[in-house]
Design a protein around this motif. Structure first.
Motif, PDB file in Angstrom:
ATOM      1  N   GLY A   1      92.638 -33.469  91.818  1.00  0.00           N
ATOM      2  CA  GLY A   1      94.174 -32.706  90.904  1.00  0.00           C
ATOM      3  C   GLY A   1      95.522 -34.257  90.571  1.00  0.00           C
ATOM      4  N   THR A   2      95.970 -33.442  89.537  1.00  0.00           N
ATOM      5  CA  THR A   2      96.704 -34.478  88.943  1.00  0.00           C
ATOM      6  C   THR A   2      97.989 -34.802  89.088  1.00  0.00           C
ATOM      7  N   GLY A   3      98.314 -34.694  90.394  1.00  0.00           N
ATOM      8  CA  GLY A   3     100.570 -34.090  90.494  1.00  0.00           C
ATOM      9  C   GLY A   3     101.410 -33.968  89.442  1.00  0.00           C
ATOM     10  N   LEU A   4     100.470 -33.025  88.337  1.00  0.00           N
ATOM     11  CA  LEU A   4     101.272 -32.827  87.327  1.00  0.00           C
ATOM     12  C   LEU A   4     101.649 -31.052  87.282  1.00  0.00           C
ATOM     13  N   GLY A   5     100.598 -30.624  88.266  1.00  0.00           N
ATOM     14  CA  GLY A   5     100.705 -29.074  87.674  1.00  0.00           C
ATOM     15  C   GLY A   5     102.158 -28.177  87.770  1.00  0.00           C
ATOM     16  N   LEU A   6     102.821 -28.845  89.224  1.00  0.00           N
ATOM     17  CA  LEU A   6     103.951 -27.802  89.705  1.00  0.00           C
ATOM     18  C   LEU A   6     105.392 -28.927  88.411  1.00  0.00           C
ATOM     19  N   PRO A   7     105.263 -30.236  88.547  1.00  0.00           N
ATOM     20  CA  PRO A   7     106.367 -30.155  87.067  1.00  0.00           C
ATOM     21  C   PRO A   7     106.050 -29.625  85.718  1.00  0.00           C
ATOM     22  N   ILE A   8     105.211 -29.488  85.454  1.00  0.00           N
ATOM     23  CA  ILE A   8     104.372 -29.196  84.480  1.00  0.00           C
ATOM     24  C   ILE A   8     105.891 -27.120  84.421  1.00  0.00           C
TER      25      ILE A   8
ATOM     26  N   GLN B   1     109.617 -33.493  97.148  1.00  0.00           N
ATOM     27  CA  GLN B   1     109.092 -34.172  95.887  1.00  0.00           C
ATOM     28  C   GLN B   1     107.828 -33.764  95.154  1.00  0.00           C
ATOM     29  N   ILE B   2     107.280 -32.406  95.458  1.00  0.00           N
ATOM     30  CA  ILE B   2     106.092 -31.712  95.028  1.00  0.00           C
ATOM     31  C   ILE B   2     106.374 -31.371  93.512  1.00  0.00           C
ATOM     32  N   PHE B   3     107.854 -31.121  92.735  1.00  0.00           N
ATOM     33  CA  PHE B   3     107.836 -30.907  91.810  1.00  0.00           C
ATOM     34  C   PHE B   3     107.973 -32.529  91.372  1.00  0.00           C
TER      35      PHE B   3
ATOM     36  N   PHE C   1      96.642 -24.449 103.997  1.00  0.00           N
ATOM     37  CA  PHE C   1      97.112 -25.890 104.452  1.00  0.00           C
ATOM     38  C   PHE C   1      99.139 -25.722 105.067  1.00  0.00           C
ATOM     39  N   GLY C   2      99.583 -25.093 103.689  1.00  0.00           N
ATOM     40  CA  GLY C   2     100.736 -25.166 103.603  1.00  0.00           C
ATOM     41  C   GLY C   2     101.914 -26.868 103.349  1.00  0.00           C
ATOM     42  N   ILE C   3     102.974 -26.438 103.340  1.00  0.00           N
ATOM     43  CA  ILE C   3     103.412 -28.348 103.119  1.00  0.00           C
ATOM     44  C   ILE C   3     104.480 -28.687 104.024  1.00  0.00           C
TER      45      ILE C   3
ATOM     46  N   GLY D   1     100.768 -21.607 106.052  1.00  0.00           N
ATOM     47  CA  GLY D   1     100.594 -20.892 104.391  1.00  0.00           C
ATOM     48  C   GLY D   1     101.700 -21.607 102.995  1.00  0.00           C
ATOM     49  N   SER D   2     101.862 -20.887 102.079  1.00  0.00           N
ATOM     50  CA  SER D   2     103.071 -21.696 101.339  1.00  0.00           C
ATOM     51  C   SER D   2     102.864 -20.544 100.119  1.00  0.00           C
ATOM     52  N   ALA D   3     104.887 -20.065 100.279  1.00  0.00           N
ATOM     53  CA  ALA D   3     104.665 -19.346  99.036  1.00  0.00           C
ATOM     54  C   ALA D   3     105.936 -19.772  97.859  1.00  0.00           C
TER      55      ALA D   3
ATOM     56  N   PHE E   1     103.321 -37.206  89.524  1.00  0.00           N
ATOM     57  CA  PHE E   1     102.287 -37.751  89.805  1.00  0.00           C
ATOM     58  C   PHE E   1     102.293 -37.512  91.665  1.00  0.00           C
ATOM     59  N   TYR E   2     103.339 -36.684  91.925  1.00  0.00           N
ATOM     60  CA  TYR E   2     103.364 -36.560  93.855  1.00  0.00           C
ATOM     61  C   TYR E   2     102.653 -35.657  94.640  1.00  0.00           C
ATOM     62  N   ARG E   3     101.559 -36.722  95.278  1.00  0.00           N
ATOM     63  CA  ARG E   3     100.956 -36.018  95.494  1.00  0.00           C
ATOM     64  C   ARG E   3     101.292 -35.785  97.254  1.00  0.00           C
TER      65      ARG E   3
ATOM     66  N   ASN F   1      93.399 -23.953  95.990  1.00  0.00           N
ATOM     67  CA  ASN F   1      93.144 -25.077  95.384  1.00  0.00           C
ATOM     68  C   ASN F   1      93.078 -25.732  97.463  1.00  0.00           C
ATOM     69  N   TYR F   2      94.627 -24.805  97.581  1.00  0.00           N
ATOM     70  CA  TYR F   2      95.314 -25.489  99.215  1.00  0.00           C
ATOM     71  C   TYR F   2      94.965 -24.715 100.280  1.00  0.00           C
ATOM     72  N   THR F   3      93.820 -23.317  99.949  1.00  0.00           N
ATOM     73  CA  THR F   3      93.544 -22.919 100.933  1.00  0.00           C
ATOM     74  C   THR F   3      91.917 -22.901 100.935  1.00  0.00           C
TER      75      THR F   3
HETATM   76  P1  ADP Z   1      97.630 -31.424  91.788  1.00  0.00           P
HETATM   77  O1  ADP Z   1      97.750 -29.543  92.883  1.00  0.00           O
HETATM   78  O2  ADP Z   1      97.435 -31.152  90.667  1.00  0.00           O
HETATM   79  O3  ADP Z   1      97.960 -32.112  93.030  1.00  0.00           O
HETATM   80  P2  ADP Z   1     100.889 -29.939  91.911  1.00  0.00           P
HETATM   81  O4  ADP Z   1     101.990 -30.680  90.725  1.00  0.00           O
HETATM   82  O5  ADP Z   1     100.228 -28.762  90.707  1.00  0.00           O
HETATM   83  O6  ADP Z   1      99.446 -31.147  91.383  1.00  0.00           O
HETATM   84  O7  ADP Z   1     101.172 -30.392  93.477  1.00  0.00           O
HETATM   85  C1  ADP Z   1     101.499 -30.892  94.240  1.00  0.00           C
HETATM   86  C2  ADP Z   1     101.279 -31.440  95.374  1.00  0.00           C
HETATM   87  O8  ADP Z   1     102.225 -29.801  95.783  1.00  0.00           O
HETATM   88  C3  ADP Z   1      99.005 -31.438  95.770  1.00  0.00           C
HETATM   89  O9  ADP Z   1      99.294 -32.625  95.639  1.00  0.00           O
HETATM   90  C4  ADP Z   1      99.983 -30.257  96.568  1.00  0.00           C
HETATM   91  O10 ADP Z   1      99.470 -31.214  97.906  1.00  0.00           O
HETATM   92  C5  ADP Z   1     101.252 -29.524  97.119  1.00  0.00           C
HETATM   93  N1  ADP Z   1     101.258 -28.428  96.608  1.00  0.00           N
HETATM   94  C6  ADP Z   1     101.271 -27.870  95.641  1.00  0.00           C
HETATM   95  N2  ADP Z   1     100.977 -26.040  95.553  1.00  0.00           N
HETATM   96  C7  ADP Z   1     100.914 -26.382  97.485  1.00  0.00           C
HETATM   97  C8  ADP Z   1     100.242 -25.020  98.109  1.00  0.00           C
HETATM   98  N3  ADP Z   1     100.094 -23.763  97.420  1.00  0.00           N
HETATM   99  N4  ADP Z   1     100.025 -25.148  99.290  1.00  0.00           N
HETATM  100  C9  ADP Z   1      99.754 -26.159 100.033  1.00  0.00           C
HETATM  101  N5  ADP Z   1     100.400 -27.464  98.794  1.00  0.00           N
HETATM  102  C10 ADP Z   1      99.852 -27.352  97.709  1.00  0.00           C
END
Ligand code: ADP
Length: 505
Positions: free
Chosen positions: A457-464, A439-441, A430-432, A485-487, A444-446, A402-404
């Motif tokens: 997105g919901t901002g719930l993926g990484l907390p899960i 905070q991305i963990f 895109f990288g972060i 990019g991100s790893a 609802f943080y996006r 999604n973020y590429t």
């Molecule tokens: P969601 O993807 O539903 O917004 P996540 O909890 O999975 O929620 O991710 C939180 C935020 O982290 C995303 O909104 C995005 O901004 C950032 N993020 C997560 N993974 C990546 C990634 N691989 N590359 C860039 N940004 C990312």
């Protein structure tokens, strides 16, 4: 030059007018205030109303005798210095007077100098006494202040609603406040002195106290926090700091204990509420979604393009809501600790292959390559609910896609050593920015910027992902460079052989 004694009052008691006047003159010149009396009664009367420091007392007077006057003066104020004036023949009387507490004596007749010398001596004595008294008052005041300060601190400590415990560098308790004893259900009279383990039946807490006492965790910006449950019902949060002496040596620890049971209960109620509401919403929303899909499918060319567009948008929105509800339910399950419903031995490499196959198809539509690199063909077996592992890696790979941007690349590399298995999901998207990485963990943080604004997105993926990894004893870390990019790297513990099945042929 004559010394100034302007605050000192001297009384001259003599029935001879000449002596009275002579003394008054000399003493006034010395800077003293002078009062005179001709008889003992008069002198005693004046003393009751005026502050007098020195009395020059003639022992041979009409009326009450000098010795009696002396005794009465001593009774009125034994600080008054009495210099008795005696005749030549009355040395014995002078000695008697000294025994009765006279300070000095001066035989008659005396020269001005003789008088001055004696009075000077008395004045010095007075001065010394006053200084000594002043010092004594100051000492008493300091002691009293210290005492008040001590009792003030004690009162504050005892009134604090939070528990406070102070230990020495060996982890022995030096001080506990009543709230600490109350929190732990200990006897309010329990005295300090024993090792911390004797008071708190939680090894993690005791370890923290010991570490602090020995000077670990000194960074004031990074004070350690520790949560624990006692007797299965009370939740506590402990925070502490090392105590340092004047030479910066570590002398012990001070730890504050908060009862966070109410917060925990509230959190649980909130989670249950979210789970309930989500559950109730899921079926009607799914129905609406299916019905919209049906109506859209049945729409034929003559319908207005606008209606079709509106319905397609509505379907998209309901899809978004359904996936939000799915995520919320997942989170509730993780928080309630009911995630591993059907644990079984899983081959990580096979699980990764199937997720990559599945998501790779989706990525193809965006001309993205999803590549899997395995360091070995066979990984150690990992016992867990496969759905949990799918959710972890599915979320990470979906995020990477999604973020590429279109045409990018997502690479999943996995390997293991004797302690852990590691999987890295790396993208060139895109990288972060560093400030978002913590905070991305959080729920609802996006990150919302020009590039990610339109990605749903919901901002719930990484907390899960984080919650699931916690339940498996695993960890996740992230490295990212904006624009490059991100790893995301996942570490899973290699389990004891008894927990795994023998390798399949
Ligand atoms: P969601 O993807 O539903 O917004 P996540 O909890 O999975 O929620 O991710 C939180 C935020 O982290 C995303 O909104 C995005 O901004 C950032 N993020 C997560 N993974 C990546 C990634 N691989 N590359 C860039 N940004 C990312």
């Amino acid at each position: 030059m004559e010394t100034q004694h302007d605050t000192i009052s001297i009384m001259v008691v003599d029935d001879e007018k000449d002596i009275q006047e002579g003394c008054e003159r000399i003493l006034t010149r010395m800077g003293c205030r002078v009062v005179t009396a001709s008889r003992g009664e008069e002198a005693l009367h004046i003393l009751k109303h005026e502050p007098v420091s020195i009395v020059l007392l003639d022992l041979m007077m009409p009326g009450i005798g000098g010795m009696e006057v002396l005794q009465r003066i001593r009774k009125i104020d034994d600080q008054i210095l009495v210099i008795v004036i005696t005749g030549y023949a009355t040395i014995d009387t002078a000695i008697e007077a000294m025994k009765q507490g006279a300070y000095d004596f001066i035989p008659k007749p005396f020269t001005p100098d003789q008088l001055r010398i004696r009075v000077e001596r008395a004045l010095e004595k007075l001065q010394l006494t006053r200084e000594a008294e002043k010092l004594d008052r100051e000492r008493r005041k300091t002691l009293a202040d210290l005492d008040t300060e001590k009792s003030r601190i004690r009162t504050i400590l005892e009134s604090l609603p939070s528990g406070v415990v102070v230990t020495n560098s060996q982890g022995q308790v030096a001080l506990m406040n009543p709230a600490f004893l109350l929190h732990l259900g200990l006897d309010p009279e329990r005295s300090p002195g024993d090792p911390i383990e004797a008071y708190v039946p939680d090894q993690g807490f005791c370890n923290l106290v010991l570490e602090l006492s020995q000077g670990k965790h000194v960074n004031p910006d990074d004070l350690p926090t520790y949560e624990f449950v006692l007797h299965g019902e009370k939740h506590f949060q402990a925070r502490g700091r090392p105590v340092q002496g004047e030479e910066m040596e570590y002398q012990g620890a001070v730890v504050v204990l908060e009862d966070i049971t109410a917060l925990k209960v509230l959190d649980q109620v909130k989670s249950e509420f979210v789970a309930k509401v989500s559950h109730e919403l899921r079926s009607p929303l799914s129905t609406i979604h299916e019905q919209l899909a049906m109506v859209l499918g049945e729409m034929v060319g003559d319908e207005s393009k606008n209606d079709q567009y509106i319905l397609a948008r509505a379907k998209e929105k309901t899809h978004g809501l359904i996936s939000l509800i799915g995520d919320l339910l997942d989170l509730s399950r993780i928080e309630a600790g009911i995630v591993h419903q059907e644990p079984k031995p899983v081959r990580l490499e096979e699980l990764l292959k199937s997720i990559v196959d599945f998501l790779g198809t989706r990525a193809k539509g965006r001309r993205q390559a999803v590549i899997l690199e395995l360091s070995e063909n066979r990984f150690p077996l990992f016992t867990a609910d496969p759905m949990v592992l799918e959710s972890i890696f599915g979320n990470l790979i979906t995020n990477a896609i999604n973020y590429t941007p279109d045409g990018g690349e997502v690479k999943i590399s996995a390997g293991f050593n004797e302690k852990s298995m590691h999987v890295t999901v790396k993208d060139n998207g895109f990288g972060i920015e560093a400030r978002h990485l913590e905070q991305i963990f959080e729920r609802f943080y996006r990150v919302k910027d020009e590039k990610t604004r339109y990605i749903t997105g919901t901002g719930l993926g990484l907390p899960i992902v984080k919650g699931l990894l916690d339940s498996l004893g695993g960890t996740i870390s992230v490295q990212s460079t904006p624009g490059k990019g991100s790893a995301f790297t996942v570490l899973l513990p290699v389990q004891e052989p008894s927990e795994t099945l023998p390798a399949q042929p």
